[in-house]
Design an enzyme around this catalytic site. Structure first.
Site, PDB file in Angstrom:
ATOM      1  N   LYS A   1       0.844  -1.190   0.000  1.00 50.01           N
ATOM      2  CA  LYS A   1       0.000   0.000   0.000  1.00 50.01           C
ATOM      3  C   LYS A   1       0.884   1.246   0.000  1.00 50.01           C
ATOM      4  O   LYS A   1       1.836   1.347   0.768  1.00 50.01           O
ATOM      5  CB  LYS A   1      -0.919  -0.007   1.231  1.00 50.01           C
ATOM      6  CG  LYS A   1      -2.168   0.817   1.089  1.00 50.01           C
ATOM      7  CD  LYS A   1      -3.148   0.567   2.226  1.00 50.01           C
ATOM      8  CE  LYS A   1      -4.433   1.338   2.001  1.00 50.01           C
ATOM      9  NZ  LYS A   1      -5.406   1.151   3.096  1.00 50.01           N
TER      10      LYS A   1
ATOM     11  N   GLU B   1     -19.890  -4.057  10.446  1.00 51.93           N
ATOM     12  CA  GLU B   1     -20.756  -3.204  11.258  1.00 51.93           C
ATOM     13  C   GLU B   1     -21.860  -3.984  11.960  1.00 51.93           C
ATOM     14  O   GLU B   1     -22.178  -3.710  13.120  1.00 51.93           O
ATOM     15  CB  GLU B   1     -21.362  -2.098  10.386  1.00 51.93           C
ATOM     16  CG  GLU B   1     -20.352  -1.073   9.889  1.00 51.93           C
ATOM     17  CD  GLU B   1     -19.613  -1.510   8.633  1.00 51.93           C
ATOM     18  OE1 GLU B   1     -18.725  -0.770   8.178  1.00 51.93           O
ATOM     19  OE2 GLU B   1     -19.932  -2.614   8.100  1.00 51.93           O
TER      20      GLU B   1
ATOM     21  N   ARG C   1     -25.683  -0.670   7.146  1.00 48.60           N
ATOM     22  CA  ARG C   1     -25.389  -2.083   6.992  1.00 48.60           C
ATOM     23  C   ARG C   1     -25.770  -2.899   8.226  1.00 48.60           C
ATOM     24  O   ARG C   1     -25.681  -4.120   8.215  1.00 48.60           O
ATOM     25  CB  ARG C   1     -23.889  -2.250   6.699  1.00 48.60           C
ATOM     26  CG  ARG C   1     -23.438  -1.556   5.423  1.00 48.60           C
ATOM     27  CD  ARG C   1     -21.945  -1.203   5.451  1.00 48.60           C
ATOM     28  NE  ARG C   1     -21.082  -2.337   5.515  1.00 48.60           N
ATOM     29  CZ  ARG C   1     -20.626  -3.019   4.453  1.00 48.60           C
ATOM     30  NH1 ARG C   1     -21.001  -2.648   3.242  1.00 48.60           N
ATOM     31  NH2 ARG C   1     -19.819  -4.026   4.601  1.00 48.60           N
TER      32      ARG C   1
END
Length: 645
Positions: free
Chosen positions: A285, A375, A403
């Site tokens: 990354k 979540e 969600r």
């Protein structure tokens, strides 16, 4: 655009990649990185994640024939190279600006964006649906889902993997393993992938041996088949296949994610297997930009900065170059609450810094929990904590709370458990577009029994509301925007009284108009009232504070005092507070006229929060215009009624 990107400027579609040699593709990768860094440093955006997948994106488009073949990007915050390769180079400087390119895949923007994404863990489900539909319609196109190891902490991804293995369709799942989502990944999956990565030397040897076997003159294919059968027999006796193989996938990897030629060969071979396959790719990354490589979490989402110097401290993409004021106030208030009560616990869904929970984590690591990008689990986990006497605070962005609606209703509200939900980024959210607007939470949760919903207008209110919610016997939501947090209004210091708001400004005898508002619009309604005062219109200002429960006698008493009540809220109108208030006025035979100014039922595109407020009539000018027109209509109706007598 950029003058030092001759290869990139010539890429009008993915088919142009076929004209370039692999050495030229490596140069193209460098140009793409330069373009991404230059653009994000000007406009803000997701940097580290996009820099990490440049070679992978090139390799995918080298093999796949987009848009006939479909590529679904999980979350979608790593799609910048994809946008550049698919003909959007000349528009790329508009990235994340009003009316410009979205920061996520958007099918209305390009046929190469096969599926809209913005939330995590959806890619495998969507890609499998695309592939199944293609086969039902007689097609033979390829479909790939690119999912990061962070997104694999979401349960939806496992449901999709299980179904894909059952169907047996030739879905290509590319697992982009960079050991991070936004922060370092947590949980058993991260450790499991690390163990798989340790086998990379074996995988490299296996690929080289297989290639050598195939090249033996005359008997290469026969010898290769014998080797494959021998390997399977040995594995059946001595070796247990990995998780993906057990689900019905072929597993390839881990392989390096920054070697275009090798990636292209593996993706091509995987597409020819005729069965579902997981390609495990190791990427870095922030690749190619030293600042981001050294601290990828810091460079996940950034505001504009000087590329040559990197981000200044503190390094978060918030107003004023620091934590957004509402988030900071919440962070410090929760820390104080944790110091005073050992029952207070904090839960995040992979957004520790973004929600301001890092201070609590540092002080009380044993009472801090990062559930990963999950979540729904975070909500039910919080319910479990509350059921055993703790006072959990789950800090989740409003858009991501969508969600977990079932968990809120079934696991928290049904049992009336004292879980506090801190909904950051409620209302309009800058730059990220439709997928990230926090406009639905009022409508979603007002109907949930036992739930309290509070909306602070400033610092002192947010602090007091957190204290009230932690002492409340049931669940509570505190919703606040990603913006600066006002402070110092004497009304903010008034005690929190269940179901009641506070007066910011209350006229004397002349009580024609009252504007009642959700807290996040405090500064906008103040501006609107100043504009109305300049027109000679005296307006009362009532800060609702509570959106549920409501002291209905108190609110109807206010409505009885005014000729016109205007409810202004930063949320969708359908099912919102204003519609409830209008129904209450009708049910209670209040003599006033009621008007509601809220967001119409639509998805809101990208833009800065102040731009979106203006475009939806919720800035000071829009509020003043709405109130003056409503007042004029009220008098016109009155005159018409009197004239008819």
């Amino acid at each position: 655009m950029q003058l030092n990107e001759p290869l990139l400027a010539g890429i009008k579609s993915p088919q142009d990649l076929q004209k370039l040699s692999f050495s030229e593709l490596n140069l193209l990768a460098s140009e793409i990185r330069e373009c991404i860094i230059a653009t994000v440093s000007r406009n803000g955006g997701h940097l580290a994640s996009n820099l990490g997948v440049v070679e992978l994106t090139i390799a995918l488009h080298r093999v796949f024939n987009s848009p006939q073949d479909k590529i679904v990007w999980d979350v979608g915050h790593q799609c910048y190279a994809h946008k550049l390769i698919t003909g959007r180079y000349t528009e790329f400087d508009t990235l994340r600006r009003l009316n410009g390119l979205a920061g996520f895949p958007k099918s209305s923007e390009s046929p190469h964006d096969s599926f809209n994404t913005g939330h995590a863990s959806t890619s495998i489900s969507a890609a499998l649906g695309l592939l199944a539909a293609d086969r039902i319609q007689g097609g033979n196109n390829r479909v790939a889902a690119v999912i990061g190891d962070g997104a694999l902490t979401g349960g939806l991804a496992y449901e999709a993997l299980s179904h894909a293995g059952q169907l047996g369709l030739p879905l290509v799942v590319i697992l982009n393993d960079n050991k991070m989502s936004i922060g370092p990944n947590v949980g058993g999956l991260s450790k499991y992938l690390s163990r798989l990565s340790m086998k990379s030397n074996y995988q490299r040897f296996r690929r080289n041996f297989d290639n050598m076997a195939k090249k033996i003159p005359y008997i290469g294919d026969l010898f290769f088949d014998m080797v494959v059968r021998l390997k399977r027999a040995i594995k059946a006796v001595f070796y247990t296949d990995n998780f993906f193989v057990d689900l019905g996938f072929e597993y390839v990897g881990p392989i390096g994610g920054h070697a275009i030629q090798q990636l292209a060969e593996v993706i091509r071979d995987a597409g020819n297997l005729g069965k579902p396959v997981v390609i495990h790719v190791i990427t870095r990354k922030g690749k190619g930009y030293g600042f981001a490589e050294n601290d990828p979490g810091k460079y996940h989402g950034v505001s504009s900065f000087l590329a040559s110097e990197g981000l200044a401290e503190p390094a978060l993409s918030e107003p004023g170059g620091s934590l957004s004021a509402f988030t900071q106030v919440f962070s410090e208030a929760l820390l104080k609450a944790g110091q005073g009560d050992g029952r207070v616990a904090a839960i995040t869904a992979a957004m520790e810094k973004g929600t301001g929970l890092n201070l609590f984590k540092q002080a009380f690591p044993g009472r801090f929990f990062d559930a990963g990008i999950a979540e729904a689990h975070a909500v039910t986990f919080a319910a479990g904590l509350a059921a055993r006497g703790l006072r959990p605070v789950a800090a989740i962005y409003s858009t991501f709370m969508q969600r977990a609606v079932d968990g809120v209703i079934h696991d928290v509200c049904l049992q009336n458990l004292p879980v506090v939900f801190a909904l950051d980024r409620s209302g309009f959210v800058s730059d990220d577009g439709e997928t990230h607007q926090g406009l639905f939470d009022i409508s979603l949760f007002r109907s949930a029994p036992n739930m309290a919903i509070l909306a602070p207008a400033g610092k002192e209110e947010l602090e007091a509301m957190l204290g009230w919610s932690l002492s409340n016997s049931g669940p509570a939501i505190i919703r606040y925007p990603k913006d600066v947090c006002p402070a110092g209004d004497p009304a903010f210091l008034e005690p929190v009284v269940k179901g009641r708001g506070v007066w910011i400004r209350r006229p004397g005898a002349n009580r024609r108009v009252c504007v009642a508002f959700t807290g996040s619009l405090y500064e906008q309604v103040l501006d609107g009232c100043q504009r109305l005062a300049a027109m000679g219109i005296d307006v009362g200002l009532y800060n609702l504070r509570f959106l549920k429960p409501i002291d209905e006698d108190y609110l109807t008493g206010i409505m009885d005092d005014y000729e016109l009540m205007v409810f202004v809220e930063e949320g969708v109108k359908a099912g919102g507070f204003g519609e409830y208030a209008a129904e209450l006025a009708l049910r209670s035979n209040c003599p006033c006229r009621v008007q509601v100014l809220a967001v119409h039922e639509k998805f809101i595109p990208l833009g800065k929060r102040h731009e979106l407020l203006r475009l939806n009539g919720l800035d000071g000018e829009g509020i003043a215009a709405f109130v003056s027109k409503a007042l004029a209509n009220a008098y016109a109706s009155l005159a018409w009624a009197e004239g008819g007598k």
